[in-house]
Design a protein around this motif. Structure first.
Motif, PDB file in Angstrom:
ATOM      1  N   ASP A 122       2.612 -16.034  33.721  1.00 51.83           N
ATOM      2  CA  ASP A 122       2.212 -15.704  32.582  1.00 51.83           C
ATOM      3  C   ASP A 122       0.748 -15.164  32.943  1.00 51.83           C
ATOM      4  O   ASP A 122       0.185 -15.256  33.811  1.00 51.83           O
ATOM      5  CB  ASP A 122       2.239 -16.405  31.448  1.00 51.83           C
ATOM      6  N   ASP A 123       0.167 -14.310  32.058  1.00 50.84           N
ATOM      7  CA  ASP A 123      -1.182 -13.727  32.063  1.00 50.84           C
ATOM      8  C   ASP A 123      -2.183 -14.616  32.621  1.00 50.84           C
ATOM      9  O   ASP A 123      -3.259 -14.265  33.558  1.00 50.84           O
ATOM     10  CB  ASP A 123      -1.744 -12.942  30.877  1.00 50.84           C
ATOM     11  N   ASP A 124      -2.038 -16.105  32.095  1.00 48.51           N
ATOM     12  CA  ASP A 124      -3.234 -17.028  32.567  1.00 48.51           C
ATOM     13  C   ASP A 124      -2.943 -17.918  33.725  1.00 48.51           C
ATOM     14  O   ASP A 124      -3.663 -18.589  34.060  1.00 48.51           O
ATOM     15  CB  ASP A 124      -3.384 -17.834  31.198  1.00 48.51           C
ATOM     16  N   THR A 125      -1.797 -17.607  34.423  1.00 42.89           N
ATOM     17  CA  THR A 125      -1.646 -18.454  35.625  1.00 42.89           C
ATOM     18  C   THR A 125      -2.367 -18.042  36.727  1.00 42.89           C
ATOM     19  O   THR A 125      -2.538 -17.156  37.006  1.00 42.89           O
ATOM     20  CB  THR A 125       0.089 -18.083  36.031  1.00 42.89           C
ATOM     21  N   PRO A 126      -3.011 -19.199  36.957  1.00 46.54           N
ATOM     22  CA  PRO A 126      -4.223 -18.957  38.053  1.00 46.54           C
ATOM     23  C   PRO A 126      -3.582 -18.692  39.311  1.00 46.54           C
ATOM     24  O   PRO A 126      -2.583 -19.176  39.664  1.00 46.54           O
ATOM     25  CB  PRO A 126      -5.038 -20.477  38.129  1.00 46.54           C
ATOM     26  N   LEU A 127      -4.175 -17.634  40.340  1.00 49.05           N
ATOM     27  CA  LEU A 127      -3.686 -17.379  41.544  1.00 49.05           C
ATOM     28  C   LEU A 127      -4.742 -18.067  42.421  1.00 49.05           C
ATOM     29  O   LEU A 127      -4.506 -19.057  43.265  1.00 49.05           O
ATOM     30  CB  LEU A 127      -3.449 -15.938  41.671  1.00 49.05           C
ATOM     31  N   LEU A 128      -5.780 -17.397  42.946  1.00 46.25           N
ATOM     32  CA  LEU A 128      -6.722 -17.831  43.870  1.00 46.25           C
ATOM     33  C   LEU A 128      -7.281 -19.206  43.767  1.00 46.25           C
ATOM     34  O   LEU A 128      -7.982 -19.524  42.639  1.00 46.25           O
ATOM     35  CB  LEU A 128      -7.940 -16.954  43.910  1.00 46.25           C
TER      36      LEU A 128
ATOM     37  N   VAL B  79      -9.836  -9.909  40.975  1.00 46.36           N
ATOM     38  CA  VAL B  79      -8.461  -9.194  40.899  1.00 46.36           C
ATOM     39  C   VAL B  79      -7.673 -10.350  41.144  1.00 46.36           C
ATOM     40  O   VAL B  79      -6.448 -10.474  40.326  1.00 46.36           O
ATOM     41  CB  VAL B  79      -8.488  -8.175  41.948  1.00 46.36           C
ATOM     42  N   PHE B  80      -7.889 -11.398  41.842  1.00 46.73           N
ATOM     43  CA  PHE B  80      -6.893 -12.451  42.001  1.00 46.73           C
ATOM     44  C   PHE B  80      -7.058 -13.615  41.374  1.00 46.73           C
ATOM     45  O   PHE B  80      -6.538 -14.729  41.624  1.00 46.73           O
ATOM     46  CB  PHE B  80      -6.801 -12.646  43.494  1.00 46.73           C
ATOM     47  N   GLU B  81      -7.862 -13.561  40.371  1.00 44.24           N
ATOM     48  CA  GLU B  81      -8.228 -14.912  39.462  1.00 44.24           C
ATOM     49  C   GLU B  81      -7.149 -15.370  38.809  1.00 44.24           C
ATOM     50  O   GLU B  81      -6.692 -16.567  38.791  1.00 44.24           O
ATOM     51  CB  GLU B  81      -9.306 -14.451  38.476  1.00 44.24           C
TER      52      GLU B  81
END
Length: 81
Positions: free
Chosen positions: A24-30, A65-67
């Protein structure tokens, strides 16, 4: 075109995680996904360029961008639309 669905597919394929992974929009990536390292970022950018037929300049790429998933999708939408 469902940009979010395409970005999800790109992430699943590039970082080789389960296709059942929910984003979802808040799923952390980096920093949150161990497989999501600098090489994965390069591969994600390359795949985005190929999939959407866009060109992304190196100076446009930042940690912001990858937050999270939402910020990556928004970044792609800016280049596609």
């Amino acid at each position: 075109m469902n940009v979010a669905a395409h970005v999800k597919d790109i992430l699943i394929n590039v970082i080789q995680i389960s296709d059942e992974t929910e984003f979802d929009d808040d799923t952390p990536l980096l920093g949150a996904i161990a497989e999501f390292d600098s090489m994965a970022i390069v591969n994600v950018i390359t795949t985005i360029e190929e999939t959407f037929g866009v060109e992304i300049d190196d100076d446009e790429i930042s940690a912001d961008v990858f937050e999270d998933f939402g910020s990556l999708v928004e970044f792609v939408k800016q280049h596609v639309e």
